[in-house]
Design an enzyme around this catalytic site. Structure first.
Site, mmCIF file in Angstrom:
data_model
loop_
_atom_site.group_PDB
_atom_site.id
_atom_site.type_symbol
_atom_site.label_atom_id
_atom_site.label_comp_id
_atom_site.label_asym_id
_atom_site.label_seq_id
_atom_site.Cartn_x
_atom_site.Cartn_y
_atom_site.Cartn_z
ATOM 1 N N ASP A 70 0.857 -1.176 0.000
ATOM 2 C CA ASP A 70 0.000 0.000 0.000
ATOM 3 C C ASP A 70 0.901 1.235 0.000
ATOM 4 O O ASP A 70 2.099 1.135 0.283
ATOM 5 C CB ASP A 70 -0.888 -0.046 1.248
ATOM 6 C CG ASP A 70 -1.754 1.189 1.391
ATOM 7 O OD1 ASP A 70 -2.289 1.652 0.369
ATOM 8 O OD2 ASP A 70 -1.903 1.690 2.521
ATOM 9 N N LYS A 71 0.344 2.400 -0.315
ATOM 10 C CA LYS A 71 1.150 3.622 -0.303
ATOM 11 C C LYS A 71 0.884 4.468 0.935
ATOM 12 O O LYS A 71 1.750 4.669 1.767
ATOM 13 C CB LYS A 71 0.900 4.461 -1.558
ATOM 14 C CG LYS A 71 1.794 5.702 -1.638
ATOM 15 C CD LYS A 71 1.427 6.610 -2.770
ATOM 16 C CE LYS A 71 0.183 7.421 -2.466
ATOM 17 N NZ LYS A 71 0.392 8.424 -1.391
ATOM 18 N N THR A 72 -0.353 4.927 1.063
ATOM 19 C CA THR A 72 -0.682 5.847 2.147
ATOM 20 C C THR A 72 -0.597 5.147 3.496
ATOM 21 O O THR A 72 -1.274 4.157 3.740
ATOM 22 C CB THR A 72 -2.095 6.424 1.945
ATOM 23 O OG1 THR A 72 -2.169 7.027 0.657
ATOM 24 C CG2 THR A 72 -2.414 7.438 3.017
ATOM 25 N N GLU A 118 -8.882 15.081 7.660
ATOM 26 C CA GLU A 118 -9.911 15.876 8.335
ATOM 27 C C GLU A 118 -9.283 16.765 9.397
ATOM 28 O O GLU A 118 -9.597 17.950 9.498
ATOM 29 C CB GLU A 118 -10.933 14.946 8.982
ATOM 30 C CG GLU A 118 -11.816 14.222 8.011
ATOM 31 C CD GLU A 118 -13.103 14.990 7.741
ATOM 32 O OE1 GLU A 118 -14.137 14.634 8.309
ATOM 33 O OE2 GLU A 118 -13.050 15.959 6.955
ATOM 34 N N LYS A 148 -17.046 19.000 -0.139
ATOM 35 C CA LYS A 148 -15.652 18.795 -0.538
ATOM 36 C C LYS A 148 -15.516 17.366 -1.035
ATOM 37 O O LYS A 148 -16.171 16.450 -0.511
ATOM 38 C CB LYS A 148 -14.698 19.061 0.624
ATOM 39 C CG LYS A 148 -14.878 18.109 1.804
ATOM 40 C CD LYS A 148 -13.970 18.469 2.961
ATOM 41 C CE LYS A 148 -14.153 17.488 4.128
ATOM 42 N NZ LYS A 148 -13.387 17.850 5.312
ATOM 43 N N GLY A 163 -4.812 3.748 -3.794
ATOM 44 C CA GLY A 163 -6.063 4.360 -4.237
ATOM 45 C C GLY A 163 -5.874 5.772 -4.736
ATOM 46 O O GLY A 163 -6.845 6.435 -5.143
ATOM 47 N N ARG A 197 -5.593 4.024 -8.128
ATOM 48 C CA ARG A 197 -7.049 4.018 -7.948
ATOM 49 C C ARG A 197 -7.573 2.599 -7.680
ATOM 50 O O ARG A 197 -8.642 2.212 -8.157
ATOM 51 C CB ARG A 197 -7.742 4.603 -9.173
ATOM 52 C CG ARG A 197 -7.440 6.060 -9.463
ATOM 53 C CD ARG A 197 -8.031 6.967 -8.413
ATOM 54 N NE ARG A 197 -8.076 8.358 -8.819
ATOM 55 C CZ ARG A 197 -8.424 9.360 -8.022
ATOM 56 N NH1 ARG A 197 -8.731 9.106 -6.764
ATOM 57 N NH2 ARG A 197 -8.451 10.601 -8.455
ATOM 58 N N ASP A 228 -1.446 -0.762 6.084
ATOM 59 C CA ASP A 228 -1.704 -0.249 7.436
ATOM 60 C C ASP A 228 -3.178 -0.037 7.738
ATOM 61 O O ASP A 228 -3.528 0.229 8.880
ATOM 62 C CB ASP A 228 -0.980 1.093 7.621
ATOM 63 C CG ASP A 228 -1.658 2.213 6.843
ATOM 64 O OD1 ASP A 228 -1.850 3.297 7.395
ATOM 65 O OD2 ASP A 228 -2.002 1.995 5.666
ATOM 66 N N ASP A 284 -6.667 -2.727 3.526
ATOM 67 C CA ASP A 284 -5.577 -3.622 3.126
ATOM 68 C C ASP A 284 -5.748 -5.035 3.673
ATOM 69 O O ASP A 284 -4.922 -5.902 3.392
ATOM 70 C CB ASP A 284 -4.224 -3.064 3.604
ATOM 71 C CG ASP A 284 -3.933 -1.682 3.043
ATOM 72 O OD1 ASP A 284 -4.182 -1.486 1.842
ATOM 73 O OD2 ASP A 284 -3.484 -0.809 3.805
#
Length: 1211
Positions: free
Chosen positions: A428-430, A547, A617, A733, A839, A865, A869
């Site tokens: 994963d990235k984030t 947020e 948003k 994503g 994505r 994380d 995932d």
């Protein structure tokens, strides 16, 4: 008070899942009471006749695997599912028959010890679970006892329908329907970390009808009937209704409080129990994770089957030989050839007239006798070793993250060796490559870009372009300004622009838009403020780091969010006219929550002037299409800025708003309320349709850009993993541009790579999407993906020297994963140096992982994380969870947990390599020592004309695996190191020995078996030849069976333990004690056992004291046999080490010769042993060097041809 409170609450329409007013049951009430919705709860009346007849389960929870009654049968079943254990069980049973070559005790005791040890381990683990169950079941909770009183009781005593009172920071004892709380508007805050791993607080609210139950005495007359769905595992859904005071009220997840979640920031709540014990949602979710077995363990089963087949073959050969010999025992004159076997005095076994039956009986005897080919203690030894290996991983200080106080945690020990065989990492990235600690760094407002910060991706891009300014000066400034203070002064806020800060935005040309922009950031969220009572400082509990960053940014600019109530949000904001901070309150009418399908979030509020405002948003892909014609003034400029921000690796959101008239809002609210109150299967779709109706004709304000920084050490870690030959895929994503730039920043991509981009943003598909022809879109999209894959494969085949990176978006990935396309896609991806899937949905991540695992047949590791995932982690051979900012759900579903991505380097290259080598060597050695021992039994029986006579005393046989050779092999599996941790990291290509399975190949396994065969032959024939026809004792007596048996056994104990000493490359005191101690224990046992009464010691009676010790020939034979037996292995090892070294042998030579600090020599070893690296910092440097100086010959020192990694292809 109650009346005023109710009137106030009727105005509340806060959350999409909040129920207000009466539910709409005309169309949907038929589902309640039907299949799946049959549960009936008599609240505050659990003792009524109807409730007792329903017979719902108690609240007692058991997580144990066994009970007192089932432990013995279930655990025995688990043990004897293993074919080796089943074989030993049959042998033990047959040992009670006359066919047995040994006594029953000597066969049964080792089996009991081994099986008992494993069962004891199971019992201890289950006892710990039982203790935890006792602690949980005996927790106290307040329960309504009648007459307006609440008293304490144990959790386990709760029943469906009971009313409970839960205090602040207490766990909910069962699944409850929230009736009321200490807040006047009947809300409460709940922490669900134990359920879904999320650390943010959730807001819950009771029905308006029950919110007036504020005191204990209010429950004297309370009675209600709740009808709802049956127990299920879905944490996020709940359908039901409550019949109270002759009215029906719909129930939603907003009223459901789940067991094991915690009450926070609320003094107390009252709740009605609806699900107890194993019916609760948390227990419904408590399924075991998928069972994973390592490839070595699977191969071990095949080896066991092979040895069993070999055992059957030699037993068959022996029984045939025995049958022939038995038939020929009596010659024509009636004389007995084998008179000592007394064939004339045998009922069947040695009866020459019934030789076929004798052969069959002998076959069974041989199957028991040769059972020592199968190591009885192998499984239990491996389990012990893996547990100790996991302990070392957990206690590695180099993988301890001080900031979060989290060490590495091997949650399962079954896959330790698999860590040394990883071929592909899917990441994963984030939150995994990045920190998931967002910082507000830039924004675009009214077509103007604000914020002067430089991101890590921008620095990486500047370095790619050769910019000295950013590469040096800016880096130095950053070091001087920031690195001395590792974090910015305000967490989540790294924005710097004098045009906005310090109230300067008032002087900007479009200050009205800036005002609305930050007003939106302060209002459009689900953040919960927490005020420190001592300092008065406000902190924020947010569902995501984004947020929190937005709310903090609004606060720093002058729009401080300080209070949330159910019906209002309060800000302390800057008044542009007066220039002073003023308090403003906004009535909160609706929140249209974010979801992965909506990709946006909106709120509807009413300001103090009575205006109805919708703030929204979301992602640019959904927001721009919702803008009004007159709301697109800044669209082009904003899009340019968004693209620039994406290039800089920033995450962007588009902000827009509109003003609603009362009629428009009333129409929306009516439809929206009906959708909320619906209990039909399409409730969520109805809510989305209602929200979609109002989120139109928006006016664009601008866009935000937050930076998710790379974790420390990520580029270096990826570089080392790439040098180790591990392929790295990123599944994220995020937008393609963001993912690509993060790829450059972490060295997964480099400037010289050619990018193969598969996307569906073609003009034809865009036009078809506008036309809305779904069938045509699917066909064209699928054809386009296939065409792009074919084009990429042709591009790859046209160049054998260049490196390629494959980048594919989520839409294209959906078609690439179809059954008839996925093999083409996988082949293209495997031929590329890097793969980035953008994505990607959670399901796509899991499907890609499954495809790589099945398609390559190699070990895959997934690392992530977040909750999105989990599927990927469970699908991969090894799942690694990052214990980061997104809670613990990924960790709870993982096999190994670490705090930072960079720890993956040490986990794989050091611990993975060591564990793989140790387990592989341990298993090979186990089979070697057992074949050495078992073959001497076969040779002796052949020597004794297959009479079924065992070569050794019964207890010699029993204790060989359990006592005399077991501990050294365990120390091998726990402590041995071929090279140190420093050299594992310095020469990462060493890791390829595990990926290519060099140390546990069939060639190596059979090599160890052949070594055992040679050792057995040398020991047997040297001993029998040296001792035969010789005067062994001083009195002139020759060697008898007891002397030969003890001498051969002594030689075997010496040989297998000295073989261990020769093989080990890293000695510790423990290994010395166990190796030489095992030999010493053999002599002590021989003395002690020989001193026992001969009825027990049988052939070992005084054999050492009176027979062996006084005879010089015993010691001479032992010495020469041990030396002669070990010479072949020693010679092979020396030749292989000198002329055909494996990669770890080369590194051992470097350490031995002291060349570790010689850069030229180390570079030579790398070049001769490492396949060209195409990913990482090293690849970038290699390209620069090759361009600058051209190819250079290797150094002068030679270590021979490598075994591992040298023939790997370049990608």
């Amino acid at each position: 008070m109650a009346g005023r409170r109710k009137r106030k609450l009727r105005l509340s329409k806060l959350y999409t899942f909040v129920t207000c007013g009466k539910a709409s049951f005309e169309d949907d009430h038929t589902r309640i009471g039907g299949p799946g919705f049959s549960r009936v709860v008599f609240a505050n009346d659990p003792d009524c006749f109807e409730a007792i007849n329903l017979n719902y389960g108690s609240n007692y929870v058991s997580t144990t695997k066994y009970t007192l009654a089932t432990f013995l049968p279930k655990s025995l079943f688990e043990q004897f599912r293993r074919v080796a254990n089943m074989y030993f069980l049959v042998s033990a049973c047959l040992s009670f028959t006359p066919l047995a070559p040994y006594t029953p005790v000597s066969a049964v005791v080792p089996l009991i010890v081994v099986i008992g040890a494993t069962m004891l381990k199971e019992a201890i683990e289950d006892w710990r679970r039982y203790q935890q169950d006792i602690e949980v079941n005996n927790r106290k909770v307040k329960i309504y006892n009648g007459d307006g009183n609440f008293g304490h009781t144990d959790w386990k005593n709760l029943r469906v329908g009971d009313i409970v009172k839960v205090g602040k920071d207490e766990f909910f004892p069962a699944d409850l329907i929230l009736l009321s709380s200490s807040y006047e508007d009947a809300i409460c805050y709940v922490e669900t970390m134990n359920l879904d791993g999320e650390t943010n607080l959730k807001l819950k609210q009771s029905l308006e009808a029950t919110s007036g139950l504020q005191t204990d005495s209010d429950f004297r007359s309370f009675k209600a009937i709740i009808k709802c769905e049956d127990p299920n595992a879905n944490l996020y859904s709940f359908v039901g209704n409550m019949e109270y005071e002759d009215q029906h009220h719909s129930l939603t997840p907003q009223q459901l409080l789940l067991r094991d979640s915690k009450l926070r920031n609320t003094d107390y709540i009252y709740g009605a129990v609806v699900f107890t014990g194993h019916d609760t949602k948390v227990m419904q979710n408590a399924t075991s994770p998928p069972s994973k077995r390592s490839k070595i363990e699977k191969k071990l089963d095949k080896i066991i089957y092979f040895l069993l087949f070999f055992l059957v073959i030699i037993s068959f050969i022996g029984s045939i030989s025995f049958g022939i010999s038995t038939k020929n025992d009596l010659d024509q004159d009636g004389k007995m050839k084998r008179w000592y076997l007394r064939p004339d005095d045998s009922d069947s076994l040695f009866d020459p007239n019934r030789a076929p039956i004798g052969a069959v009986f002998h076959f069974l005897t041989a199957m028991m006798l040769y059972g020592y080919f199968i190591p009885i203690s192998l499984y239990v030894s491996i389990e012990i070793v893996k547990i100790l290996q996991s302990t070392f991983i957990n206690q590695d200080i180099q993988m301890y993250h001080e900031e979060s106080d989290k060490p590495a945690h091997a949650r399962t020990s079954n896959l330790n060796e698999e860590l040394g065989q990883v071929d592909t990492i899917l990441s994963d990235k984030t939150g995994t490559l990045t920190c998931n600690s967002m910082e507000f760094i830039k924004c675009s407002i009214a077509g103007t870009a604000y914020g002067h910060g430089v991101t890590e991706v921008e620095r990486a891009m500047a370095r790619r372009k050769g910019s000295l300014l950013v590469d040096k000066q800016d880096t130095e400034q950053q070091y001087e300004g920031n690195h001395l203070h590792a974090k910015p002064a305000i967490k989540g806020f790294n924005f710097n622009d004098e045009r906005i800060l310090n109230s300067s935005w008032i002087n900007e040309p479009r200050s009205d838009v800036i005002h609305t922009f930050f007003q939106l950031l302060a209002i459009c969220h689900t953040v919960i403020p927490e005020v420190d009572e001592e300092t008065g400082k406000i902190s924020y509990e947010a569902e995501s780091p984004d947020e929190a960053a937005f709310v903090i940014a609004a606060k720093e600019v002058g729009f401080e969010f300080y209070q949330r109530r159910q019906t209002s949000i309060s800000l302390r904001q800057l008044d542009p006219l007066s220039g002073k901070q003023v308090d403003r309150s906004y009535k909160l009418l609706n929140i249209l929550e974010f979801s992965s399908s909506r990709k946006r979030m909106s709120v509807i509020v009413q300001d103090e002037e009575g205006r109805l405002l919708l703030f929204s948003k979301g992602a640019d892909s959904v927001m721009f299409e919702r803008l009004a014609k007159d709301g697109r003034e800044y669209e082009e400029k904003t899009k340019e800025h968004i693209n620039d921000y994406a290039d800089a690796g920033l995450r962007t959101l588009v902000l827009a708003y509109c003003e609603l008239d009362e009629e428009e809002y009333a129409n929306f609210n009516k439809i929206f309320t009906e959708a909320k109150n619906s209990v039909s299967a399409d409730r969520d779709e109805k809510i989305e349709e209602a929200a979609d109706m109002v989120e139109r004709n928006l006016i664009l304000l601008g866009a935000t850009a937050v930076e998710d920084k790379l974790q420390n050490g990520v580029p270096e870690c990826i570089d080392k993993l790439a040098q180790a030959g591990i392929k790295i895929w990123v599944l994220t994503g995020d937008k393609m541009e963001t993912a690509i730039n993060i790829g450059f920043a972490c060295s997964l991509l480099r400037q010289e790579m050619k990018q193969i981009i598969i996307s569906l943003d073609t003009p034809n598909i865009v036009q078809l999407e506008k036309d809305g022809n779904k069938e045509a879109i699917v066909k064209e999209s699928r054809d386009s993906v296939i065409h792009q894959i074919d084009k990429g494969k042709k591009l790859l085949s046209s160049s054998s020297t260049e490196s390629f990176a494959l980048i594919i978006d989520g839409k294209s990935l959906g078609y690439a994963l179809e059954d008839d396309v996925k093999d083409m896609f996988l082949q293209l991806a495997l031929d590329c140096a890097s793969v980035i899937c953008c994505r990607s949905s959670p399901k796509q991540k899991a499907l890609v992982t499954c495809l790589v695992k099945a398609g390559t047949g190699k070990v895959t590791l997934a690392i992530g994380d977040g909750a999105n995932d989990v599927g990927m982690l469970q699908e991969a051979d090894i799942g690694v969870g990052i214990s980061g900012a997104e809670g613990m759900q990924a960790v709870m579903s993982s096999d190994v947990a670490i705090a930072q991505f960079c720890f993956l380097e040490r986990l794989l290259l050091v611990h993975g390599h060591w564990c793989y080598r140790r387990i592989s060597s341990m298993i090979c050695y186990f089979f070697y020592k057992n074949i050495t021992f078992g073959l001497t039994l076969f040779l002796y029986e052949a020597y004794a004309s297959f009479s079924g006579q065992t070569a050794y005393n019964d207890w010699f046989l029993s204790l060989y695996n359990v006592v005399f050779t077991s501990l050294p092999v365990i120390t091998l599996g726990v402590f041995d190191q071929d090279v140190s941790a420093r050299f594992c990291l310095k020469f990462p290509m060493l890791y390829q020995e595990g990926v290519q399975n060099v140390l546990f190949s069939w060639f190596r396994i059979l090599g160890w078996m052949c070594n055992g065969i040679c050792n057995a032959i040398i020991i047997f024939f040297f001993c029998t030849t040296a001792l035969k026809h010789q005067a062994f004792k001083r009195s002139g007596e020759g060697v008898d069976f007891e002397i030969l048996s003890a001498t051969m056994y002594t030689c075997i104990v010496w040989v297998v333990n000295c073989q261990m000493a020769l093989y080990i490359t890293y000695f510790t005191l423990i290994q010395h004690i166990f190796i030489w101690g095992s030999i010493a224990v053999w002599y002590l046992f021989l003395i002690a056992y020989g001193a026992i009464n001969p009825t027990l010691s049988t052939t070992a009676f005084m054999v050492f004291i009176e027979g062996l010790a006084p005879a010089p020939s015993y010691w001479i034979v032992t010495l020469f046999v041990v030396i002669a037996t070990l010479i072949p292995y020693f010679a092979y090892s020396a030749i292989q080490m000198r002329f055909f070294p494996m990669y770890h042998n080369m590194i051992q030579w470097i350490r031995y010769e002291g060349w570790a600090e010689d850069p030229e020599y180390c570079h030579t070893v790398r070049q001769r042993s490492v396949r060209p690296t195409t990913v990482g910092v090293s690849a970038r440097l290699d390209v620069k060097l090759s361009v600058a100086s051209g190819p250079k010959p290797c150094g002068s020192r030679s270590l021979g041809a490598p075994v591992a990694g040298g023939n790997a292809d370049s990608r």
